[in-house]
Design a protein around this motif. Structure first.
Motif, PDB file in Angstrom:
ATOM      1  N   VAL A 121     -36.436 -10.374 -12.289  1.00 26.72           N
ATOM      2  CA  VAL A 121     -36.720 -11.960 -13.922  1.00 26.72           C
ATOM      3  C   VAL A 121     -37.864 -11.722 -13.473  1.00 26.72           C
ATOM      4  CG1 VAL A 121     -34.373 -13.012 -14.271  1.00 26.72           C
ATOM      5  CG2 VAL A 121     -36.092 -14.722 -12.451  1.00 26.72           C
ATOM      6  N   TYR A 173     -39.144 -12.028 -17.792  1.00 21.57           N
ATOM      7  CA  TYR A 173     -39.098 -13.099 -18.832  1.00 21.57           C
ATOM      8  C   TYR A 173     -38.924 -14.258 -19.334  1.00 21.57           C
ATOM      9  CZ  TYR A 173     -37.167  -8.131 -18.235  1.00 21.57           C
ATOM     10  OH  TYR A 173     -37.012  -6.895 -17.821  1.00 21.57           O
ATOM     11  N   THR A 178     -31.933 -15.748 -15.930  1.00 19.10           N
ATOM     12  CA  THR A 178     -31.428 -15.392 -14.842  1.00 19.10           C
ATOM     13  C   THR A 178     -30.442 -13.879 -14.996  1.00 19.10           C
ATOM     14  OG1 THR A 178     -29.189 -16.033 -15.858  1.00 19.10           O
ATOM     15  CG2 THR A 178     -29.744 -17.692 -14.072  1.00 19.10           C
ATOM     16  N   ALA A 179     -31.087 -13.166 -13.804  1.00 21.31           N
ATOM     17  CA  ALA A 179     -30.619 -11.862 -14.055  1.00 21.31           C
ATOM     18  C   ALA A 179     -29.282 -11.351 -13.178  1.00 21.31           C
ATOM     19  CB  ALA A 179     -31.744 -10.592 -13.387  1.00 21.31           C
ATOM     20  N   VAL A 199     -30.771  -9.827 -18.461  1.00 25.60           N
ATOM     21  CA  VAL A 199     -31.330 -11.812 -18.207  1.00 25.60           C
ATOM     22  C   VAL A 199     -30.786 -11.797 -19.628  1.00 25.60           C
ATOM     23  CG1 VAL A 199     -33.214 -12.588 -18.401  1.00 25.60           C
ATOM     24  CG2 VAL A 199     -32.720  -9.912 -17.599  1.00 25.60           C
TER      25      VAL A 199
END
Length: 204
Positions: free
Chosen positions: A33, A36, A45-46, A69
């Protein structure tokens, strides 16, 4: 309903990992992440969606992690990727055989008695990515020195893994000598006809 946006640059490729393909670093959601943000300032969150290992050779591998994401409202930015690449850069490790002592034979027999067994030698070494065999023992040379009364055989070789990482100049020594007493029998002797006083003359 806005998906997270990418600010700056996304995660950089991770390169130069010294390891086997099977030991490639796992997907790191925290690293994924990087770069981002959410327009509402919330946490993003990824989640991993695909892993592609290609090429998969221990001598040069690349893993591409594909992920999405999401923000706290589950708005998703899909199809994001970062890569990890590396190769096995470590030479084999281990020890040469102890060598044989007290071999019994003439110096001319040394190479017959002190035989080099590459497969047996390979068992003394290990590699981080593969099991070593006789084929990994290379650049072998041998020298014999001394005399029949004390000779040595020096074995020298390299150990190289499947990626060309080399442990050079390994060596061990076998030693031996002629330990056999002469063999044979004394003459049978001859019976002579004469007096004891004549023994010197008769025996000549």
């Amino acid at each position: 309903t806005d998906a997270p946006s990418l600010t700056g640059t996304g995660p950089a490729a991770i390169t130069g990992i010294n390891n086997c393909a099977a030991n490639a670093p796992a997907f790191d959601a925290t690293y994924a992440v990087t770069g981002y943000t959410d327009d509402c300032g919330g946490t993003v969150t990824a989640t991993l969606t695909n892993t592609d290992l290609n090429p998969s050779s221990d001598c040069g591998w690349t893993v591409t992690y594909t992920y999405e994401v999401a923000d706290a409202c589950n708005n998703k930015l899909t199809g994001q990727t970062y890569t990890v690449s590396g190769a096995d850069a470590d030479a084999p490790t281990g020890n040469a055989p102890a060598g044989l002592n007290n071999l019994n034979g003439c110096m001319s027999e040394a190479l017959t008695l002190a035989v080099f067994d590459a497969a047996a030698v390979a068992t003394g070494y290990s590699d981080v990515c593969a099991t070593l065999t006789a084929a990994n023992i290379v650049n072998y040379s041998v020298s014999v020195s001394g005399s029949d009364c004390a000779w040595t055989v020096d074995h020298t070789y390299d150990v190289v893994d499947d990626c060309g990482n080399r442990l050079s100049g390994e060596t061990y020594r076998d030693q031996g000598s002629d330990k056999d007493a002469p063999a044979g029998a004394a003459p049978a002797g001859t019976d002579y006809n004469g007096c004891l006083a004549e023994n010197t003359t008769l025996s000549v």
